[in-house]
Write a protein that holds these residues in place. Structure first.
Motif, PDB file in Angstrom:
ATOM      1  N   LYS A 207     -13.512   2.387   5.802  1.00 39.92           N
ATOM      2  CA  LYS A 207     -12.588   2.567   4.900  1.00 39.92           C
ATOM      3  C   LYS A 207     -11.443   3.180   5.230  1.00 39.92           C
ATOM      4  O   LYS A 207     -10.283   2.889   4.966  1.00 39.92           O
ATOM      5  N   ALA A 208     -11.530   4.099   6.036  1.00 40.08           N
ATOM      6  CA  ALA A 208     -10.464   4.803   6.586  1.00 40.08           C
ATOM      7  C   ALA A 208      -9.505   3.988   7.210  1.00 40.08           C
ATOM      8  O   ALA A 208      -8.321   3.992   7.269  1.00 40.08           O
ATOM      9  N   VAL A 209     -10.030   3.198   8.083  1.00 42.30           N
ATOM     10  CA  VAL A 209      -9.238   2.188   8.938  1.00 42.30           C
ATOM     11  C   VAL A 209      -8.537   1.264   8.131  1.00 42.30           C
ATOM     12  O   VAL A 209      -7.226   1.278   8.303  1.00 42.30           O
ATOM     13  N   LEU A 210      -9.144   0.823   7.127  1.00 43.86           N
ATOM     14  CA  LEU A 210      -8.545  -0.180   6.230  1.00 43.86           C
ATOM     15  C   LEU A 210      -7.230   0.608   5.295  1.00 43.86           C
ATOM     16  O   LEU A 210      -6.290  -0.076   5.219  1.00 43.86           O
ATOM     17  N   GLU A 211      -7.689   1.759   5.028  1.00 50.40           N
ATOM     18  CA  GLU A 211      -6.544   2.417   4.199  1.00 50.40           C
ATOM     19  C   GLU A 211      -5.430   2.814   4.940  1.00 50.40           C
ATOM     20  O   GLU A 211      -4.558   2.761   4.722  1.00 50.40           O
ATOM     21  N   ALA A 212      -5.568   3.294   6.291  1.00 48.89           N
ATOM     22  CA  ALA A 212      -4.627   3.551   7.199  1.00 48.89           C
ATOM     23  C   ALA A 212      -3.522   2.267   7.342  1.00 48.89           C
ATOM     24  O   ALA A 212      -2.393   2.496   7.689  1.00 48.89           O
ATOM     25  N   ILE A 213      -4.257   1.064   7.691  1.00 51.32           N
ATOM     26  CA  ILE A 213      -3.674  -0.176   7.984  1.00 51.32           C
ATOM     27  C   ILE A 213      -2.731  -0.390   6.615  1.00 51.32           C
ATOM     28  O   ILE A 213      -1.563  -0.820   6.768  1.00 51.32           O
ATOM     29  N   THR A 214      -3.388  -0.253   5.488  1.00 54.02           N
ATOM     30  CA  THR A 214      -2.646  -0.683   4.249  1.00 54.02           C
ATOM     31  C   THR A 214      -1.450   0.026   4.112  1.00 54.02           C
ATOM     32  O   THR A 214      -0.442  -0.341   3.583  1.00 54.02           O
ATOM     33  N   LYS A 215      -1.579   1.431   4.309  1.00 53.42           N
ATOM     34  CA  LYS A 215      -0.403   2.422   4.296  1.00 53.42           C
ATOM     35  C   LYS A 215       0.507   2.101   5.307  1.00 53.42           C
ATOM     36  O   LYS A 215       1.716   2.220   4.980  1.00 53.42           O
ATOM     37  N   ALA A 216       0.283   1.685   6.171  1.00 51.63           N
ATOM     38  CA  ALA A 216       1.027   1.659   7.487  1.00 51.63           C
ATOM     39  C   ALA A 216       1.955   0.203   7.316  1.00 51.63           C
ATOM     40  O   ALA A 216       3.196   0.211   7.788  1.00 51.63           O
ATOM     41  N   ILE A 217       1.256  -0.786   6.573  1.00 51.39           N
ATOM     42  CA  ILE A 217       2.204  -1.947   6.774  1.00 51.39           C
ATOM     43  C   ILE A 217       2.324  -2.459   5.041  1.00 51.39           C
ATOM     44  O   ILE A 217       1.469  -2.809   4.564  1.00 51.39           O
ATOM     45  N   VAL A 218       3.558  -2.355   4.623  1.00 48.72           N
ATOM     46  CA  VAL A 218       4.068  -2.323   3.303  1.00 48.72           C
ATOM     47  C   VAL A 218       4.858  -3.435   3.277  1.00 48.72           C
ATOM     48  O   VAL A 218       5.804  -3.534   4.085  1.00 48.72           O
ATOM     49  N   PRO A 219       4.833  -4.140   2.007  1.00 50.89           N
ATOM     50  CA  PRO A 219       5.959  -5.206   1.959  1.00 50.89           C
ATOM     51  C   PRO A 219       7.215  -4.591   1.636  1.00 50.89           C
ATOM     52  O   PRO A 219       7.439  -3.458   0.960  1.00 50.89           O
ATOM     53  N   PRO A 220       8.377  -5.160   2.000  1.00 47.57           N
ATOM     54  CA  PRO A 220       9.620  -4.991   1.560  1.00 47.57           C
ATOM     55  C   PRO A 220      10.090  -5.031   0.126  1.00 47.57           C
ATOM     56  O   PRO A 220       9.378  -5.705  -0.721  1.00 47.57           O
ATOM     57  N   GLU A 221      10.769  -3.853  -0.159  1.00 47.12           N
ATOM     58  CA  GLU A 221      11.343  -3.790  -1.678  1.00 47.12           C
ATOM     59  C   GLU A 221      12.555  -4.788  -1.865  1.00 47.12           C
ATOM     60  O   GLU A 221      13.239  -5.011  -0.912  1.00 47.12           O
ATOM     61  N   VAL A 222      12.025  -5.558  -3.110  1.00 50.66           N
ATOM     62  CA  VAL A 222      13.152  -6.772  -3.241  1.00 50.66           C
ATOM     63  C   VAL A 222      13.767  -6.551  -4.636  1.00 50.66           C
ATOM     64  O   VAL A 222      12.736  -6.122  -5.449  1.00 50.66           O
ATOM     65  N   PRO A 223      14.764  -6.964  -5.230  1.00 49.41           N
ATOM     66  CA  PRO A 223      15.271  -6.872  -6.673  1.00 49.41           C
ATOM     67  C   PRO A 223      14.450  -7.638  -7.320  1.00 49.41           C
ATOM     68  O   PRO A 223      13.909  -8.874  -7.054  1.00 49.41           O
ATOM     69  N   GLN A 224      14.400  -7.250  -8.632  1.00 53.71           N
ATOM     70  CA  GLN A 224      13.242  -8.021  -9.544  1.00 53.71           C
ATOM     71  C   GLN A 224      14.135  -9.188 -10.013  1.00 53.71           C
ATOM     72  O   GLN A 224      15.454  -9.311 -10.139  1.00 53.71           O
TER      73      GLN A 224
END
Length: 224
Positions: A207-224
């Motif tokens: 779980k810790a590895v998965l959470e670290a990866i999810t936190k480190a790899i984030v999608p870009p913010e785009v205008p709605q």
């Protein structure tokens, strides 16, 4: 631990899944061979490797191909092209491709496999854990958290690139196509190590590895 040697079932499953659909609906051979999208991406990867282009830039060029294909035909879906890209990378590896991710071919195979399994079957993260559970049953092997992480990183990459938020997904692929994001600079380093031989990974470590990866790899913010 070695991806090519330890999981022949994974190679076989991927090969069947990426090729069966091209003949399943046919009762007679076509007049001309059907060239799948996966095969086109694999061909480009092989062509670039023959020119001594490294995996980081091969990956960038394949991302460019995704965007080019989507721009050229309004009926072409971005998510389908991303799946074909990872399917093509897998086929390329099975045909002599030698990518390296964070200095290792094995980690590149895990990254590609995770992306392909997530894109085609939505099981990239599950495959990451199952693969290592199989390995740890081998007395000469162990549950490698870094291998698991590489597979999860591939799955996370594809998750963002095939998101239902198509603007965000396209912006993500464009970052990699432009070279603003790269395999060497934009993904977490794998430094989790491995579990003692013969023992499974505690759920909290997975779980810790998965959470670290999810936190480190984030999608870009785009205008709605």
């Amino acid at each position: 631990m070695r991806f090519r040697k330890q999981v022949p079932w994974l190679c076989s499953l991927a090969f069947v899944c990426f090729t069966t659909f091209t003949v399943s609906a046919q009762t007679n051979p076509p007049a001309k061979p059907i060239v799948t999208e996966d095969t086109k991406f694999a061909a480009l990867a092989a062509k670039l490797q023959a020119r001594n282009v490294d995996f980081e830039h091969i990956f960038q060029e394949l991302c460019k191909m995704v965007i080019t294909n989507v721009n050229a035909n309004a009926k072409v879906r971005l998510d389908d092209q991303v799946r074909a890209m990872f399917g093509g990378l897998w086929l390329w590896c099975r045909s002599g491709g030698t990518p390296e991710f964070q200095g290792q071919n094995d980690k590149a195979m895990h990254f590609i496999g995770g992306g392909a399994f997530e894109g085609y079957f939505d099981v990239g993260r599950s495959a990451a854990v199952i693969k290592e559970e199989v390995d740890r049953q081998d007395p000469n092997n162990f549950f490698d958290l870094d291998d698991m992480a590489a597979t999860m990183i591939g799955a996370r990459w594809v998750d963002i690139a095939t998101s239902e938020n198509t603007k965000q997904a396209r912006a993500w692929v464009e970052l990699w196509a432009s070279g603003k994001d790269t395999l060497s600079r934009s993904l977490p380093k794998m430094r989790w190590g491995h579990i003692e031989p013969g023992k499974d990974a505690p759920p909290e470590k997975v779980k810790a590895v998965l959470e670290a990866i999810t936190k480190a790899i984030v999608p870009p913010e785009v205008p709605q």
